[in-house]
Design a protein around this motif. Structure first.
Motif, PDB file in Angstrom:
ATOM      1  N   SER A 479       3.954  19.940 -22.435  1.00  0.00           N
ATOM      2  CA  SER A 479       3.012  18.954 -22.952  1.00  0.00           C
ATOM      3  C   SER A 479       2.304  18.247 -21.799  1.00  0.00           C
ATOM      4  CB  SER A 479       3.752  17.909 -23.798  1.00  0.00           C
ATOM      5  OG  SER A 479       4.396  18.507 -24.900  1.00  0.00           O
ATOM      6  N   PRO A 480       1.096  17.720 -22.039  1.00  0.00           N
ATOM      7  CA  PRO A 480       0.415  16.951 -20.997  1.00  0.00           C
ATOM      8  C   PRO A 480       1.294  15.781 -20.527  1.00  0.00           C
ATOM      9  CG  PRO A 480      -1.101  17.449 -22.765  1.00  0.00           C
ATOM     10  CD  PRO A 480       0.257  17.863 -23.249  1.00  0.00           C
ATOM     11  N   CYS A 481       1.305  15.536 -19.234  1.00  0.00           N
ATOM     12  CA  CYS A 481       2.149  14.490 -18.638  1.00  0.00           C
ATOM     13  C   CYS A 481       1.290  13.359 -18.090  1.00  0.00           C
ATOM     14  CB  CYS A 481       2.993  15.070 -17.504  1.00  0.00           C
ATOM     15  SG  CYS A 481       4.120  16.381 -18.028  1.00  0.00           S
ATOM     16  N   CYS A 482       1.855  12.153 -18.106  1.00  0.00           N
ATOM     17  CA  CYS A 482       1.189  10.967 -17.548  1.00  0.00           C
ATOM     18  C   CYS A 482       1.442  10.947 -16.048  1.00  0.00           C
ATOM     19  CB  CYS A 482       1.743   9.710 -18.212  1.00  0.00           C
ATOM     20  SG  CYS A 482       0.988   8.173 -17.628  1.00  0.00           S
ATOM     21  N   VAL A 483       0.408  11.195 -15.257  1.00  0.00           N
ATOM     22  CA  VAL A 483       0.561  11.315 -13.800  1.00  0.00           C
ATOM     23  C   VAL A 483      -0.591  10.588 -13.104  1.00  0.00           C
ATOM     24  CG1 VAL A 483       1.772  13.532 -13.934  1.00  0.00           C
ATOM     25  CG2 VAL A 483      -0.738  13.476 -13.780  1.00  0.00           C
ATOM     26  N   PRO A 484      -0.422  10.241 -11.805  1.00  0.00           N
ATOM     27  CA  PRO A 484      -1.540   9.663 -11.055  1.00  0.00           C
ATOM     28  C   PRO A 484      -2.665  10.669 -10.881  1.00  0.00           C
ATOM     29  CG  PRO A 484       0.556   9.224  -9.955  1.00  0.00           C
ATOM     30  CD  PRO A 484       0.833  10.231 -11.030  1.00  0.00           C
ATOM     31  N   VAL A 485      -3.884  10.200 -11.068  1.00  0.00           N
ATOM     32  CA  VAL A 485      -5.057  11.065 -10.881  1.00  0.00           C
ATOM     33  C   VAL A 485      -5.980  10.513  -9.802  1.00  0.00           C
ATOM     34  CG1 VAL A 485      -4.967  11.964 -13.224  1.00  0.00           C
ATOM     35  CG2 VAL A 485      -6.306   9.896 -12.758  1.00  0.00           C
ATOM     36  N   ALA A 486      -5.687   9.337  -9.276  1.00  0.00           N
ATOM     37  CA  ALA A 486      -6.463   8.767  -8.167  1.00  0.00           C
ATOM     38  C   ALA A 486      -5.507   7.969  -7.294  1.00  0.00           C
ATOM     39  CB  ALA A 486      -7.600   7.880  -8.683  1.00  0.00           C
ATOM     40  N   TYR A 487      -5.730   8.058  -5.989  1.00  0.00           N
ATOM     41  CA  TYR A 487      -4.808   7.429  -5.038  1.00  0.00           C
ATOM     42  C   TYR A 487      -5.583   6.571  -4.037  1.00  0.00           C
ATOM     43  CZ  TYR A 487      -1.431  10.974  -6.626  1.00  0.00           C
ATOM     44  OH  TYR A 487      -0.606  11.774  -7.366  1.00  0.00           O
ATOM     45  N   GLU A 488      -4.802   5.753  -3.343  1.00  0.00           N
ATOM     46  CA  GLU A 488      -5.320   4.993  -2.221  1.00  0.00           C
ATOM     47  C   GLU A 488      -4.379   5.200  -1.048  1.00  0.00           C
ATOM     48  OE1 GLU A 488      -7.679   0.886  -2.128  1.00  0.00           O
ATOM     49  OE2 GLU A 488      -5.558   0.629  -2.592  1.00  0.00           O
ATOM     50  N   ALA A 489      -4.904   5.062   0.143  1.00  0.00           N
ATOM     51  CA  ALA A 489      -4.093   5.301   1.341  1.00  0.00           C
ATOM     52  C   ALA A 489      -3.212   4.095   1.657  1.00  0.00           C
ATOM     53  CB  ALA A 489      -5.002   5.614   2.520  1.00  0.00           C
ATOM     54  N   LEU A 490      -2.222   4.319   2.479  1.00  0.00           N
ATOM     55  CA  LEU A 490      -1.422   3.259   3.095  1.00  0.00           C
ATOM     56  C   LEU A 490      -1.829   3.197   4.559  1.00  0.00           C
ATOM     57  CD1 LEU A 490       0.988   1.239   2.790  1.00  0.00           C
ATOM     58  CD2 LEU A 490       2.465   3.101   3.577  1.00  0.00           C
ATOM     59  N   GLU A 491      -2.235   2.028   5.010  1.00  0.00           N
ATOM     60  CA  GLU A 491      -2.687   1.861   6.392  1.00  0.00           C
ATOM     61  C   GLU A 491      -1.554   1.276   7.233  1.00  0.00           C
ATOM     62  OE1 GLU A 491      -7.345   0.969   5.118  1.00  0.00           O
ATOM     63  OE2 GLU A 491      -6.078  -0.645   5.910  1.00  0.00           O
ATOM     64  N   VAL A 492      -1.301   1.876   8.383  1.00  0.00           N
ATOM     65  CA  VAL A 492      -0.241   1.417   9.274  1.00  0.00           C
ATOM     66  C   VAL A 492      -0.860   1.078  10.628  1.00  0.00           C
ATOM     67  CG1 VAL A 492       1.932   1.996  10.413  1.00  0.00           C
ATOM     68  CG2 VAL A 492       1.460   2.872   8.112  1.00  0.00           C
ATOM     69  N   VAL A 493      -0.675  -0.164  11.061  1.00  0.00           N
ATOM     70  CA  VAL A 493      -1.077  -0.577  12.404  1.00  0.00           C
ATOM     71  C   VAL A 493       0.162  -0.503  13.276  1.00  0.00           C
ATOM     72  CG1 VAL A 493      -2.027  -2.419  13.835  1.00  0.00           C
ATOM     73  CG2 VAL A 493      -2.906  -2.066  11.526  1.00  0.00           C
ATOM     74  N   ASP A 494       0.117   0.348  14.278  1.00  0.00           N
ATOM     75  CA  ASP A 494       1.312   0.652  15.064  1.00  0.00           C
ATOM     76  C   ASP A 494       1.061   0.408  16.551  1.00  0.00           C
ATOM     77  OD1 ASP A 494       4.049   2.075  15.240  1.00  0.00           O
ATOM     78  OD2 ASP A 494       2.816   3.187  16.662  1.00  0.00           O
ATOM     79  N   TRP A 495       2.033  -0.245  17.207  1.00  0.00           N
ATOM     80  CA  TRP A 495       1.965  -0.455  18.658  1.00  0.00           C
ATOM     81  C   TRP A 495       2.955   0.484  19.337  1.00  0.00           C
ATOM     82  CZ3 TRP A 495       1.142  -4.203  15.164  1.00  0.00           C
ATOM     83  CH2 TRP A 495       0.062  -5.081  15.362  1.00  0.00           C
ATOM     84  N   ASN A 496       2.515   1.116  20.406  1.00  0.00           N
ATOM     85  CA  ASN A 496       3.441   1.851  21.262  1.00  0.00           C
ATOM     86  C   ASN A 496       3.033   1.642  22.711  1.00  0.00           C
ATOM     87  OD1 ASN A 496       1.388   3.769  21.966  1.00  0.00           O
ATOM     88  ND2 ASN A 496       1.853   4.952  20.113  1.00  0.00           N
ATOM     89  N   ALA A 497       3.655   2.358  23.616  1.00  0.00           N
ATOM     90  CA  ALA A 497       3.424   2.123  25.043  1.00  0.00           C
ATOM     91  C   ALA A 497       1.984   2.407  25.449  1.00  0.00           C
ATOM     92  CB  ALA A 497       4.383   2.983  25.867  1.00  0.00           C
ATOM     93  N   ASP A 498       1.246   3.182  24.667  1.00  0.00           N
ATOM     94  CA  ASP A 498      -0.117   3.561  25.034  1.00  0.00           C
ATOM     95  C   ASP A 498      -1.184   2.661  24.420  1.00  0.00           C
ATOM     96  OD1 ASP A 498       0.747   5.811  26.533  1.00  0.00           O
ATOM     97  OD2 ASP A 498       1.022   6.922  24.657  1.00  0.00           O
ATOM     98  N   GLY A 499      -0.815   1.789  23.495  1.00  0.00           N
ATOM     99  CA  GLY A 499      -1.807   0.908  22.900  1.00  0.00           C
ATOM    100  C   GLY A 499      -1.541   0.651  21.435  1.00  0.00           C
ATOM    101  N   THR A 500      -2.576   0.234  20.723  1.00  0.00           N
ATOM    102  CA  THR A 500      -2.496  -0.069  19.299  1.00  0.00           C
ATOM    103  C   THR A 500      -3.266   0.996  18.524  1.00  0.00           C
ATOM    104  OG1 THR A 500      -2.528  -2.411  19.901  1.00  0.00           O
ATOM    105  CG2 THR A 500      -2.806  -1.869  17.578  1.00  0.00           C
ATOM    106  N   PHE A 501      -2.665   1.494  17.452  1.00  0.00           N
ATOM    107  CA  PHE A 501      -3.256   2.604  16.718  1.00  0.00           C
ATOM    108  C   PHE A 501      -3.208   2.340  15.218  1.00  0.00           C
ATOM    109  CE2 PHE A 501      -1.809   4.247  20.743  1.00  0.00           C
ATOM    110  CZ  PHE A 501      -2.866   5.037  21.163  1.00  0.00           C
ATOM    111  N   ILE A 502      -4.179   2.908  14.523  1.00  0.00           N
ATOM    112  CA  ILE A 502      -4.220   2.871  13.067  1.00  0.00           C
ATOM    113  C   ILE A 502      -3.852   4.253  12.550  1.00  0.00           C
ATOM    114  CG2 ILE A 502      -5.657   2.531  11.030  1.00  0.00           C
ATOM    115  CD1 ILE A 502      -7.425   0.728  12.756  1.00  0.00           C
TER     116      ILE A 502
END
Length: 516
Positions: A479-502
């Protein structure tokens, strides 16, 4: 009043014998060279202090000041002040909180702890490198990872290096810090402090020994000594390790630690039965640098994005102090950032007033505004643009979280919601993320629930034909199922030894449901 300079000792080790330590803010490690312990001594490795350890101490001091301008009773307990010594010690503490802007780093080469059984005392010996800073008014803070959770205990600390020579400390179950005021050196610099600790009554000495060196010899201890100095040059040696032209490390670090406290205090705290999900297990687009080289298009998209954002460090020991963090926004985009931030700050003020959040959230938000304030005539580049951008993304994430909660409450209060609740639609689903330095530690990714009976919710042609086929008596098909049909991203701001990155994690948050 004292003009105090702070020593941030990120990883110190209490032991019977140590080789001189490397700079722990650079290496994150302290090499050990132990000799066999005698029955009257104990050796144990001290834990690495948390990245925001010192910042959290100053926050506790600031937040512990009552309306009268003096420390509250709970703050006196937190810092181990006895009633008879509270006035002078509290004045030093208040000045410490107000005068932390200039920093100078000085690391003890070693700290020895021994049990003097004949005298009935415990002796702490601090080996200090020779430095002109020791000729100024020093303050010693013994900090613990968490409140000591023990019964009441009065301790007298005595040393020629202290002023006055004997100082009383009252330790209770809520005490986390011990503060001792030192004596200025005159002439030659004393490179060793020896302080004896004696309990009142004496038979409580074993309790103090357990506090300082652990329950058993060789076990991990939770105490980290911090040294404060007054009258220095005001040079921030942590900033000196940053590249030339980078914004002050202390300012960037203070902002991130304040952001951590704000997110932890304002976001709803949930308990999860499942283990946290590591972000690096998610599919990700190639990381993009967040800095002077960032494209105007990327920054404009993120300023207007509704995607939730989390902030973290790949390896905090390699990037604290934070030296990265400048943006070069055009005048038009800078004005857009300013307007968006002002609007979101109004939203956040309403949330703090209307929702049950941490009592210190309002003050924390005020400090974040100060640390990220955009001037009317902002320079072409600057750390304030960087911090204002991060603040906007953090506040947008908080606002979206509470908006989802309000919609959920409104749905539950609607009498017709029980009927609509059986139809395919979006529901909130919060998952736990791997513990990050800044936060949030969870994310609402939503999920789809409900039936797919005719007429189908947001059904495509395949679902409509499939449903018709099944209703004609062909029950052997899915049978047809109730599922996501549109999404949005998760944004991560990350720091490491080389700088800041998205880092963009696509298709992470469900935004629309349908029958498929």
């Amino acid at each position: 009043m004292l003009s105090l300079l702070v020593l941030y000792s990120e990883a110190l080790t209490l032991c019977w014998t140590l080789q001189p330590a490397q700079d722990p803010t650079v290496t994150g490690q302290t090499p050990l060279a132990k000799t066999p312990s005698s029955p009257s001594s104990a050796a144990a490795a001290a834990p690495h202090a948390a990245p925001c350890f010192v910042e959290d101490i100053f926050a506790a001091l600031r937040e512990g000041v009552g309306d009268s301008g003096e420390l509250t009773n709970s703050s006196l307990v937190l810092f181990g002040f006895c009633s008879q010594s509270a006035h002078s010690s509290a004045s030093v503490s208040l000045d410490l909180a107000n005068k932390k802007s200039s920093l100078e780093v000085l690391h003890p080469a070693a700290v020895h702890v021994s049990d003097e059984e004949e005298q009935g005392t415990i002796t702490l010996t601090f080996d200090l490198p020779r430095s002109p800073s020791l000729m100024t008014n020093p303050v010693l803070l013994l900090a613990f990872e968490s409140p000591l959770a023990r019964g009441d205990l009065e301790v007298a600390f005595t040393s020629r290096s202290l002023q006055p020579n004997t100082q009383a400390v009252c330790i209770s179950g809520d005490t986390q810090y011990v503060l001792l005021t030192g004596k200025s050196s005159e002439g030659s610099v004393n490179d060793r402090w020896q302080i004896t600790a004696e309990t009142k009554p004496p038979h409580m000495k074993q309790n103090l020994k357990s506090i300082l060196i652990g329950e058993k010899s060789g076990s991990n201890i939770s105490m980290s000594p911090l040294l404060f100095f007054s009258g220095g040059t005001g040079t921030d040696t942590r900033s000196a390790r940053c590249a030339s032209g980078s914004p002050p490390a202390s300012l960037q670090t203070s902002f991130l630690c304040e952001m951590k406290r704000f997110l932890g205090g304002v976001l709803p705290q949930e308990h999860f039965a499942s283990p946290p999900l590591p972000l690096d297990s998610l599919q990700s687009l190639p990381p993009l640098s967040l800095g002077l080289s960032s494209s105007e298009t990327l920054l404009a998209v993120m300023i207007n994005s509704t995607a939730p954002t989390v902030f973290g460090f790949t390896s905090w020991s390699s990037v604290l102090p934070v030296c990265h963090g400048e943006l070069a926004l055009s005048a038009a985009l800078l004005e857009e950032l300013r307007q968006k931030l002002d609007q979101t700050l109004v939203q956040m003020t309403d949330i703090i007033r209307e929702e049950e959040v941490s009592p210190g959230a309002k003050e924390s938000l005020g400090r974040l505004k100060e640390l990220s304030a955009l001037q009317k005539k902002e320079h072409a580049t600057g750390g304030s643009q960087f911090r204002a951008f991060l603040l906007l993304k953090g506040l947008q994430t908080v606002a979206q979280t509470y908006d989802a909660q309000r919609k959920l409450r409104a749905t539950r209060a609607d009498p017709s919601s029980s009927v609509r609740g059986s139809v395919c639609g979006l529901r909130a689903l919060t998952v736990s993320l791997t513990k990050l330095l800044v936060g949030p530690s969870s994310a609402n990714i939503n999920n789809c629930h409900g039936s797919c009976a005719f007429p189908l919710t947001n059904g495509n042609n395949h679902a409509i034909l499939l449903n018709s086929h099944i209703e004609s008596g062909n029950a052997d098909e899915r049978s047809p199922c109730c599922v996501p049909v549109a999404y949005e991203a998760l944004e991560v701001v990350d720091w490491n030894a080389d700088g800041t990155f998205i880092s963009i994690k696509p298709d992470a948050v469900a935004r629309e449901c349908g029958c498929r």
